[in-house]
Motif scaffolding. Structure first.
Motif, PDB file in Angstrom:
ATOM      1  N   ILE A   1       0.837  -1.203   0.000  1.00 30.02           N
ATOM      2  CA  ILE A   1       0.000   0.000   0.000  1.00 30.02           C
ATOM      3  C   ILE A   1       0.869   1.248   0.000  1.00 30.02           C
ATOM      4  O   ILE A   1       0.506   2.283  -0.559  1.00 30.02           O
ATOM      5  N   GLU A   2       2.057   1.151   0.588  1.00 31.03           N
ATOM      6  CA  GLU A   2       2.993   2.276   0.555  1.00 31.03           C
ATOM      7  C   GLU A   2       3.381   2.599  -0.887  1.00 31.03           C
ATOM      8  O   GLU A   2       3.467   3.760  -1.287  1.00 31.03           O
ATOM      9  N   GLU A   3       3.594   1.546  -1.690  1.00 28.47           N
ATOM     10  CA  GLU A   3       3.918   1.739  -3.102  1.00 28.47           C
ATOM     11  C   GLU A   3       2.721   2.323  -3.856  1.00 28.47           C
ATOM     12  O   GLU A   3       2.886   3.162  -4.746  1.00 28.47           O
ATOM     13  N   LEU A   4       1.510   1.881  -3.472  1.00 29.25           N
ATOM     14  CA  LEU A   4       0.293   2.435  -4.084  1.00 29.25           C
ATOM     15  C   LEU A   4       0.219   3.939  -3.829  1.00 29.25           C
ATOM     16  O   LEU A   4      -0.051   4.728  -4.743  1.00 29.25           O
ATOM     17  N   LYS A   5       0.479   4.333  -2.584  1.00 29.69           N
ATOM     18  CA  LYS A   5       0.463   5.761  -2.226  1.00 29.69           C
ATOM     19  C   LYS A   5       1.518   6.511  -3.033  1.00 29.69           C
ATOM     20  O   LYS A   5       1.257   7.609  -3.560  1.00 29.69           O
ATOM     21  N   HIS A   6       2.691   5.914  -3.161  1.00 30.64           N
ATOM     22  CA  HIS A   6       3.784   6.531  -3.911  1.00 30.64           C
ATOM     23  C   HIS A   6       3.383   6.771  -5.370  1.00 30.64           C
ATOM     24  O   HIS A   6       3.659   7.835  -5.940  1.00 30.64           O
ATOM     25  N   ARG A   7       2.679   5.789  -5.971  1.00 29.12           N
ATOM     26  CA  ARG A   7       2.265   5.917  -7.375  1.00 29.12           C
ATOM     27  C   ARG A   7       1.184   6.987  -7.526  1.00 29.12           C
ATOM     28  O   ARG A   7       1.204   7.758  -8.489  1.00 29.12           O
ATOM     29  N   LEU A   8       0.246   7.018  -6.593  1.00 34.69           N
ATOM     30  CA  LEU A   8      -0.829   8.011  -6.668  1.00 34.69           C
ATOM     31  C   LEU A   8      -0.271   9.432  -6.533  1.00 34.69           C
ATOM     32  O   LEU A   8      -0.672  10.335  -7.265  1.00 34.69           O
ATOM     33  N   VAL A   9       0.662   9.595  -5.620  1.00 31.22           N
ATOM     34  CA  VAL A   9       1.295  10.910  -5.437  1.00 31.22           C
ATOM     35  C   VAL A   9       2.134  11.251  -6.671  1.00 31.22           C
ATOM     36  O   VAL A   9       2.139  12.389  -7.147  1.00 31.22           O
ATOM     37  N   GLY A  10       2.837  10.252  -7.207  1.00 29.99           N
ATOM     38  CA  GLY A  10       3.725  10.454  -8.349  1.00 29.99           C
ATOM     39  C   GLY A  10       3.014  10.859  -9.624  1.00 29.99           C
ATOM     40  O   GLY A  10       3.622  11.469 -10.518  1.00 29.99           O
ATOM     41  N   ARG A  11       1.717  10.526  -9.716  1.00 29.12           N
ATOM     42  CA  ARG A  11       0.959  10.935 -10.908  1.00 29.12           C
ATOM     43  C   ARG A  11       0.927  12.453 -11.059  1.00 29.12           C
ATOM     44  O   ARG A  11       0.934  12.987 -12.163  1.00 29.12           O
ATOM     45  N   GLY A  12       0.857  13.141  -9.906  1.00 31.30           N
ATOM     46  CA  GLY A  12       0.817  14.595  -9.905  1.00 31.30           C
ATOM     47  C   GLY A  12      -0.452  15.183 -10.488  1.00 31.30           C
ATOM     48  O   GLY A  12      -0.487  16.362 -10.843  1.00 31.30           O
ATOM     49  N   THR A  13      -1.496  14.361 -10.587  1.00 35.46           N
ATOM     50  CA  THR A  13      -2.741  14.836 -11.206  1.00 35.46           C
ATOM     51  C   THR A  13      -3.886  14.943 -10.207  1.00 35.46           C
ATOM     52  O   THR A  13      -4.956  15.432 -10.564  1.00 35.46           O
ATOM     53  N   GLU A  14      -3.667  14.487  -8.967  1.00 38.00           N
ATOM     54  CA  GLU A  14      -4.762  14.476  -8.006  1.00 38.00           C
ATOM     55  C   GLU A  14      -4.401  15.242  -6.745  1.00 38.00           C
ATOM     56  O   GLU A  14      -3.242  15.300  -6.335  1.00 38.00           O
ATOM     57  N   THR A  15      -5.427  15.827  -6.129  1.00 41.49           N
ATOM     58  CA  THR A  15      -5.233  16.578  -4.897  1.00 41.49           C
ATOM     59  C   THR A  15      -4.992  15.612  -3.741  1.00 41.49           C
ATOM     60  O   THR A  15      -5.331  14.429  -3.828  1.00 41.49           O
ATOM     61  N   PRO A  16      -4.409  16.081  -2.644  1.00 40.06           N
ATOM     62  CA  PRO A  16      -4.221  15.227  -1.470  1.00 40.06           C
ATOM     63  C   PRO A  16      -5.541  14.609  -0.983  1.00 40.06           C
ATOM     64  O   PRO A  16      -5.556  13.474  -0.490  1.00 40.06           O
ATOM     65  N   GLU A  17      -6.635  15.370  -1.136  1.00 34.94           N
ATOM     66  CA  GLU A  17      -7.944  14.852  -0.700  1.00 34.94           C
ATOM     67  C   GLU A  17      -8.370  13.660  -1.546  1.00 34.94           C
ATOM     68  O   GLU A  17      -8.875  12.653  -1.027  1.00 34.94           O
ATOM     69  N   VAL A  18      -8.162  13.757  -2.870  1.00 36.98           N
ATOM     70  CA  VAL A  18      -8.519  12.650  -3.769  1.00 36.98           C
ATOM     71  C   VAL A  18      -7.644  11.437  -3.490  1.00 36.98           C
ATOM     72  O   VAL A  18      -8.125  10.292  -3.457  1.00 36.98           O
ATOM     73  N   ILE A  19      -6.367  11.664  -3.264  1.00 34.64           N
ATOM     74  CA  ILE A  19      -5.453  10.566  -2.948  1.00 34.64           C
ATOM     75  C   ILE A  19      -5.880   9.876  -1.660  1.00 34.64           C
ATOM     76  O   ILE A  19      -5.919   8.633  -1.582  1.00 34.64           O
ATOM     77  N   ALA A  20      -6.233  10.676  -0.643  1.00 35.56           N
ATOM     78  CA  ALA A  20      -6.685  10.108   0.632  1.00 35.56           C
ATOM     79  C   ALA A  20      -7.957   9.287   0.424  1.00 35.56           C
ATOM     80  O   ALA A  20      -8.129   8.210   1.010  1.00 35.56           O
ATOM     81  N   SER A  21      -8.843   9.776  -0.455  1.00 32.85           N
ATOM     82  CA  SER A  21     -10.082   9.060  -0.751  1.00 32.85           C
ATOM     83  C   SER A  21      -9.797   7.732  -1.435  1.00 32.85           C
ATOM     84  O   SER A  21     -10.412   6.710  -1.111  1.00 32.85           O
ATOM     85  N   ARG A  22      -8.858   7.739  -2.378  1.00 31.56           N
ATOM     86  CA  ARG A  22      -8.511   6.506  -3.094  1.00 31.56           C
ATOM     87  C   ARG A  22      -7.864   5.485  -2.152  1.00 31.56           C
ATOM     88  O   ARG A  22      -8.115   4.285  -2.261  1.00 31.56           O
ATOM     89  N   LEU A  23      -7.031   5.956  -1.244  1.00 29.87           N
ATOM     90  CA  LEU A  23      -6.392   5.045  -0.279  1.00 29.87           C
ATOM     91  C   LEU A  23      -7.427   4.468   0.687  1.00 29.87           C
ATOM     92  O   LEU A  23      -7.356   3.294   1.072  1.00 29.87           O
ATOM     93  N   SER A  24      -8.391   5.311   1.076  1.00 28.35           N
ATOM     94  CA  SER A  24      -9.463   4.836   1.941  1.00 28.35           C
ATOM     95  C   SER A  24     -10.284   3.769   1.238  1.00 28.35           C
ATOM     96  O   SER A  24     -10.646   2.737   1.829  1.00 28.35           O
ATOM     97  N   ARG A  25     -10.549   4.011  -0.045  1.00 29.97           N
ATOM     98  CA  ARG A  25     -11.313   3.037  -0.819  1.00 29.97           C
ATOM     99  C   ARG A  25     -10.528   1.738  -0.980  1.00 29.97           C
ATOM    100  O   ARG A  25     -11.100   0.650  -1.012  1.00 29.97           O
ATOM    101  N   ALA A  26      -9.197   1.851  -1.097  1.00 32.12           N
ATOM    102  CA  ALA A  26      -8.357   0.655  -1.210  1.00 32.12           C
ATOM    103  C   ALA A  26      -8.536  -0.242   0.010  1.00 32.12           C
ATOM    104  O   ALA A  26      -8.533  -1.469  -0.100  1.00 32.12           O
ATOM    105  N   GLY A  27      -8.723   0.380   1.169  1.00 33.03           N
ATOM    106  CA  GLY A  27      -8.964  -0.393   2.381  1.00 33.03           C
ATOM    107  C   GLY A  27     -10.245  -1.206   2.284  1.00 33.03           C
ATOM    108  O   GLY A  27     -10.302  -2.361   2.728  1.00 33.03           O
ATOM    109  N   GLU A  28     -11.278  -0.612   1.670  1.00 32.73           N
ATOM    110  CA  GLU A  28     -12.547  -1.330   1.470  1.00 32.73           C
ATOM    111  C   GLU A  28     -12.380  -2.426   0.423  1.00 32.73           C
ATOM    112  O   GLU A  28     -12.868  -3.544   0.592  1.00 32.73           O
ATOM    113  N   GLU A  29     -11.692  -2.099  -0.678  1.00 28.56           N
ATOM    114  CA  GLU A  29     -11.520  -3.060  -1.769  1.00 28.56           C
ATOM    115  C   GLU A  29     -10.698  -4.270  -1.336  1.00 28.56           C
ATOM    116  O   GLU A  29     -10.935  -5.389  -1.809  1.00 28.56           O
TER     117      GLU A  29
END
Length: 209
Positions: free
Chosen positions: A127-155
């Protein structure tokens, strides 16, 4: 052996690289077809009916629902999206392995309707690598990234429902492993009852009376 195609349902965390893996698989091997979804949203510039999506009106889509012509469907932001049964069945009959990239909820619906579908879940090594990739995209706000990581927990709670976990660490390795998984499925005994019955019948003639 069975030459009919296999329906492969691919899910995974947002940021796991599913789309990149699917594109590379289709570019490297010629026996795959990517399922084309039906949608009620308007085409974007450059999109063609039957290539990116089958574009239909809301009334046409709801008629497809009534006729049970969709393997699965859902609504996102006021528009319908679904998987057309006829397109998938046509490609499978042609011997193509059909790749369907959808969310977990849709995957479970597909498995209910088509139990022989093969479910593969794409994940990064951590999941640390997932966070790294989401941040590395540079296309999403911190809020969107946090939302995607939260959803990853559900998935992650639904991962056990998949037959295979595919770790996308190195793209070439990941694509090769996915191809090997799908091809080995063609040799699974449960997918070849006619072949087994024929061999039994042929070998039965040699049984000592």
């Amino acid at each position: 052996m069975n030459h009919k195609g296999i329906l492969v349902v691919v899910s995974g965390f947002s940021g796991a690289g599913k789309g990149t893996v699917m594109k590379a698989l289709l570019n490297q091997y010629d026996n795959y077809a990517l399922s084309v979804s039906v949608t009620t949203r308007q085409p974007r510039p450059g999109e063609e009916d039957g290539r990116e999506y089958f574009f239909r009106t809301r009334e046409e889509f709801e008629r497809l629902i009534e006729e049970d012509a969709l393997i699965e469907y859902a609504q996102y932001v006021g528009n319908y999206y679904g998987t057309p049964r006829s397109y998938v069945e046509q490609k499978l009959a042609e011997g193509k392995d059909v790749i369907l990239e959808i969310e977990i909820q849709g995957a479970m619906k597909v498995k209910e309707k088509i139990p022989e579908a093969l479910l593969v879940f794409v994940t990064p090594p951590s999941i640390e690598e997932l966070k790294h990739r989401l941040v590395g995209r540079g296309t999403e706000t911190p809020e969107v990234i946090a939302s995607r990581l939260s959803r990853a927990g559900e998935e992650a709670e639904g991962m056990e429902a998949y037959e295979y976990l595919l770790i996308n660490d190195d793209l070439d390795t990941c694509v090769r492993e996915l191809h090997q998984i799908i091809q080995s499925e063609h040799s699974r005994s449960s997918r070849n009852p006619e072949f087994i019955d024929r061999l039994k019948a042929e070998s039965g003639t040699f049984l000592k009376k």
